[in-house]
Design an enzyme around this catalytic site. Structure first.
Site, PDB file in Angstrom:
ATOM      1  N   LEU A  69       1.081  -1.347  -0.165  1.00 19.70           N
ATOM      2  CA  LEU A  69       0.036  -0.121   0.103  1.00 19.70           C
ATOM      3  C   LEU A  69       0.968   1.257  -0.194  1.00 19.70           C
ATOM      4  O   LEU A  69       1.772   1.795   0.706  1.00 19.70           O
ATOM      5  CB  LEU A  69      -0.821  -0.292   1.046  1.00 19.70           C
ATOM      6  N   ASP A  70       0.448   1.857  -0.909  1.00 17.76           N
ATOM      7  CA  ASP A  70       1.075   3.464  -1.673  1.00 17.76           C
ATOM      8  C   ASP A  70       1.470   4.430   0.295  1.00 17.76           C
ATOM      9  O   ASP A  70      -0.018   4.013   0.568  1.00 17.76           O
ATOM     10  CB  ASP A  70       0.473   3.905  -2.055  1.00 17.76           C
ATOM     11  N   PRO A  71       2.221   5.098   0.856  1.00 16.64           N
ATOM     12  CA  PRO A  71       1.492   5.484   2.013  1.00 16.64           C
ATOM     13  C   PRO A  71       0.286   6.724   2.104  1.00 16.64           C
ATOM     14  O   PRO A  71       0.112   6.636   2.856  1.00 16.64           O
ATOM     15  CB  PRO A  71       3.170   6.784   2.061  1.00 16.64           C
ATOM     16  N   ALA A 127      -1.975   5.481   0.502  1.00 20.27           N
ATOM     17  CA  ALA A 127      -3.473   4.909   0.281  1.00 20.27           C
ATOM     18  C   ALA A 127      -3.934   4.106   2.341  1.00 20.27           C
ATOM     19  O   ALA A 127      -3.089   3.861   2.629  1.00 20.27           O
ATOM     20  CB  ALA A 127      -3.451   4.073  -0.014  1.00 20.27           C
ATOM     21  N   THR A 150      -2.141   3.672  -6.542  1.00 16.78           N
ATOM     22  CA  THR A 150      -0.594   4.334  -6.381  1.00 16.78           C
ATOM     23  C   THR A 150      -0.206   2.835  -4.806  1.00 16.78           C
ATOM     24  O   THR A 150       0.398   2.816  -4.173  1.00 16.78           O
ATOM     25  CB  THR A 150      -0.866   5.158  -4.983  1.00 16.78           C
TER      26      THR A 150
END
Length: 440
Positions: free
Chosen positions: A92-94, A96, A265
């Site tokens: 997980l992107d920061p 998200a 993302t």
């Protein structure tokens, strides 16, 4: 404190990641509101699980195996950040939130299955501007009017995104063309040597859940503007996308060296089944930094946003999609379809395969463990994770081999016991191969 069941717990579970890292103060886990990398989140879990009763049997087993393997391999010794074999099924992107699939022990071997599965997202598209990253963490590359936008228009345009569609990855991505990342071409002002390949996607669910008029939401634009050469590249890209023949002319051949799959993302590595270790610097000197210093390296915030909410409408959309879907590209494409621009302002992964963040959990789905439960202590998270992992073990029992301890029931030696020979008619059957289901 929650007691151990005595079982070696391993397998796959889901964490509802709210991007709130744990810090440590006198042995107590405390939450603070900052975004966190998935690697750091797993590092936090390593510390919490290593001190728990829930995973004490697994820790004893792993240490025993580590001691047995000292003289046979150069395998790295366990350290405080790499106690258990642990990995995740999609980073997980920061910016998200949502489902993060976590594998521990034998569960890491199953993580590859979570790359090729359907997922459900909820995303917010903020209209009126585009950024170089197609989300609000980037720099503005174009602006357009939003006066024509309303709920009805957006719902109408969403119909074209349902079913089997072709989607072109964002030019500002890490996909490589002739050994160079796509976003490096854009940022240097260079034209792509060939178009990014369109990909076949399946969108089984795509509908508007909320419509926000201008002044009725808190989503904000980034302040920074991209350099003029990047804006020029973006204008050329949009001109091609608006050409009626553009989609038909897009190459469907795979993009060279595209070994990483980015979803919105959310970036997923094909190496998720490997044990998650510290970043490269940490591997070189695993004990040179404190827990707080390491966390700081992997803690991120979205900075550079305007102080005031964007003077433009926004839409929250729910998507259930096939693997490889770019949520950022969807936000960009929806903005163009509506005669404006659009960028992603928020993203949550609410379901991945059979794991869901919904409460109550729908029938047939598995609930995700709330990250906030980790901070509340083992008495809270211990019973919940035990229930999920015991169910996983029932569906995925450990294989029985001639030289493997079958943990909770029997111990098999290389030579069968006298009673075992009698049970098999006095015949000592040899194993055919290492994957044979027979014990001997």
């Amino acid at each position: 404190m929650a007691g151990s069941t005595g079982k070696v717990l391993e397998g796959v579970f889901a964490l509802l990641d709210q991007r709130t890292p744990l810090t440590y103060n006198r042995g107590t886990a405390i939450r603070k509101p900052q975004s966190l990398s998935s690697a750091q989140l797993l590092r936090d879990l390593q510390h919490v699980f290593a001190a728990s009763q829930t995973f004490a049997p697994l820790l004893r087993e792993m240490k025993a195996k580590e001691n047995q393997s000292k003289h046979r391999s150069k395998r790295r010794r366990m350290d405080n950040d790499n106690v258990f074999k642990m990995g995740h099924g999609g980073t997980l992107d920061p910016m998200a939130t949502g489902v993060l699939i976590v594998g521990i022990g034998r569960g890491t071997k199953f993580l590859q299955n979570f790359l090729d599965c359907t997922k459900t997202y909820e995303t917010v598209v903020l209209f009126g501007k585009s950024t170089d990253t197609y989300d609000v963490a980037g720099k503005v590359v174009a602006s357009a009017s939003t006066s024509q936008l309303d709920r009805g228009l957006v719902e109408e345009k969403l119909e074209a995104f349902r079913g089997r569609i072709k989607q072109v990855p964002p030019i500002y991505s890490a996909l490589k063309i002739d050994g160079m990342k796509a976003y490096d071409y854009a940022r240097s002002g260079k034209a792509l040597p060939r178009e990014l390949a369109a990909r076949d996607m399946e969108v089984s669910e795509c509908f508007l859940t909320d419509w926000y008029e201008s002044g009725k939401h808190e989503f904000r634009w980034p302040v920074a503007e991209a350099p003029e050469q990047e804006k020029a590249v973006f204008k050329k890209l949009v001109h091609r996308e608006e050409n009626d023949d553009y989609t038909a002319n897009v190459s469907t051949e795979p993009v060279e060296d595209s070994r990483r799959e980015i979803e919105g993302t959310i970036e997923e590595s094909s190496q998720v089944q490997k044990t998650v270790k510290s970043e490269e610097a940490d591997q070189q000197a695993p004990n040179s930094l404190s827990k707080e210093e390491k966390a700081a390296l992997h803690t991120h915030t979205i900075s550079g946003l305007a102080e005031e909410a964007a003077d433009a409408p926004a839409a929250r959309v729910r998507l259930t999609v096939s693997s490889g879907f770019y949520v950022r590209s969807f936000a960009h494409d929806l903005g163009l379809a509506c005669g404006s621009h659009g960028t992603m302002a928020d993203l949550a992964r609410t379901r991945q395969a059979d794991y869901s963040v919904a409460s109550p959990t729908p029938d047939g789905l598995i609930p995700a463990l709330d990250h906030t439960d980790i901070a509340l202590g083992e008495d809270v998270w211990g019973p919940k994770i035990t229930k999920v992992l015991e169910a996983w073990l029932d569906k995925n029992p450990a294989p029985i081999t001639g030289n493997t301890n079958y943990r909770d029931k029997h111990t098999f030696d290389r030579r069968p016991t006298s009673q075992a020979r009698r049970d098999h008619g006095g015949v000592h059957h040899k194993r055919r191969n290492s994957s044979s289901p027979e014990a001997w």
